[in-house]
Write an enzyme that holds these catalytic residues in place. Structure first.
Site, short mmCIF file in Angstrom:
data_model
loop_
_atom_site.label_atom_id
_atom_site.label_comp_id
_atom_site.label_asym_id
_atom_site.label_seq_id
_atom_site.Cartn_x
_atom_site.Cartn_y
_atom_site.Cartn_z
N ASP A 299 0.89 -1.17 0.00
CA ASP A 299 0.00 0.00 0.00
C ASP A 299 0.92 1.20 0.00
OD1 ASP A 299 -2.02 1.81 0.24
OD2 ASP A 299 -2.56 1.30 2.29
N CYS A 352 -4.11 5.00 -2.58
CA CYS A 352 -5.37 5.73 -2.39
C CYS A 352 -5.30 7.05 -3.16
CB CYS A 352 -5.66 5.96 -0.91
SG CYS A 352 -4.34 6.83 -0.01
#
Length: 414
Positions: A299, A352
């Site tokens: 991530d 994100c």
């Protein structure tokens, strides 16, 4: 001057200044800006005022400019004060008299009469904001044909999403907490819920995690294999939502991050949820594992533009230079992660971000092949791209409250 509510408004002004002038995030600016604000309610109010002023900044400026004979400078203090005054009336439903009483004192020694006149003119006109916030031109250009839908997804801050330690208990927790589930292991609760007072928090039954943020770990599936638990590396792991997911899914987790305080928070979360992981404080650009992994979840650090619903500061402070810097770092991390995989091992790459450069245009390292994401692995209403990736944005699932923007790719090592 001891005016009730004034410290919160002054703090909101400082938050906006930190974002627009110094390029800080709201979270980075909060420590200094909120230091003199007493009480959780007033600190939350300051964050809410600043957030709404940034979310609707383009439209607030248009209203301000419509009521002035000479345009105020973009960085004029009077403009910023008017932004927070109008945000309170038009978005937070604060009575105009309270807005005036706590707004004009921010301009002591400045153009108070001008600000009062502009505000009063707009109130007499019954000024209104559009149904959807106008995006800054740079962001709208980058997001292309999805820009209008993304803007529509930014109208309201998000509701509270939680991830359950045991997905089999989803129906039970939904009934107990009055939540809505969009897939097993997920619950959505009303915004403003006091997290530490909700059922199951102290027992470690769940943790806070946006629905989109929960999908990358889900796409690795269960960690239990015929020879025991598979070994997974959670890169850039703090504050731990994905680490807890992977542990709950049966993986033997190594959680690596270079931020000591965030790793301490990860450790606290593991204790609360009674889940286990090896926690490593290290820089992924220099660290080397002793043995290779069955799976890796990266991530990656990114511009976080996909979180604009909850962090509207990203609408105004992200530049092409920052995007380029993130893309370069992501490519380095991807190359290193690929070298730590066993043959047949899977790599999940997630950001994100709404930026194509950080997602669709980020090339896979040599030796990895796309393992297509299937629609059956996703919540109803989401679908993989034609290339087998996942792209979400705040305009999706709008009928059930939306979700953050993410890009997710899944590769397997040859």
């Amino acid at each position: 001057m001891d005016i009730p509510g004034l410290p919160a408004r002054r703090a909101a002004l400082h938050l906006i200044d930190a974002v627009l002038r110094r390029g800080e995030t709201l979270d980075q600016a909060a420590g200094g800006a909120l230091a003199k604000v007493r009480g959780d309610a007033d600190r939350a109010l300051a964050r809410a005022i600043a957030g709404e002023a940034l979310r609707w900044r383009q439209d607030l400026d248009e209203l301000i400019d419509s009521a002035t004979k000479m345009a105020l400078a973009d960085d004029a203090k009077a403009r910023a004060v008017l932004q927070i005054m109008l945000a309170q009336v038009l978005r937070l439903e604060t009575p105009p008299h309270a807005v005036i009483a706590t707004g004009l004192p921010l301009l002591m020694g400045g153009p108070r009469r001008l600000a009062h006149g502009v505000f009063s003119t707009l109130m007499k006109r019954e000024a209104r904001l559009p149904a959807v916030p106008t995006l800054p031109e740079a962001a709208a250009t980058r997001w292309g044909e999805r820009a209008d839908a993304i803007a529509a997804g930014l109208v309201e801050p998000p509701q509270l999403d939680i991830a359950l330690r045991n997905p089999a208990e989803t129906a039970e927790w939904a009934e107990r907490m009055g939540g809505v589930s969009l897939m097993p292991g997920h619950l959505r609760l009303p915004r403003g819920s006091a997290i530490d007072l909700l059922p199951g928090f102290r027992d470690g039954a769940w943790w806070v995690q946006d629905l989109a943020a929960s999908l990358p770990a889900r796409l690795l599936g269960a960690g239990e294999g015929p020879n025991g638990k598979g070994r997974v590396l959670d890169l850039c792991a703090a504050p731990g939502g994905k680490t807890m997911q992977l542990a709950a899914q049966g993986w033997q987790v190594t959680a690596l991050d270079n931020a000591k305080r965030r790793l301490e928070r990860l450790g606290d979360n593991l204790k609360r949820t009674m889940l286990e992981a090896e926690v490593v404080l290290a820089d992924a650009l220099t660290w080397e594992p002793e043995e290779k992994f069955d799976a890796i979840l990266l991530d990656a650090p990114c511009t976080a533009t996909g979180t604009a619903r909850r962090h509207p500061d990203v609408l105004h402070r992200i530049s092409p230079r920052q995007i380029d810097e993130m893309v370069e770092l992501q490519a380095k991390l991807l190359e290193r992660a690929a070298g730590w995989l066993k043959p047949g091992g899977r790599l999940i790459y997630a950001v994100c971000s709404l930026e194509a450069a950080e997602g669709e245009e980020q090339a896979a390292p040599a030796g990895l092949t796309v393992l297509p994401i299937e629609a059956s692995e996703l919540p109803e209403g989401l679908a993989p791209t034609a290339d087998g990736f996942l792209r979400t944005d705040p305009g999706m699932l709008a009928e059930v409250g939306g979700l953050d923007g993410f890009f997710v790719a899944r590769w397997v090592k040859d």
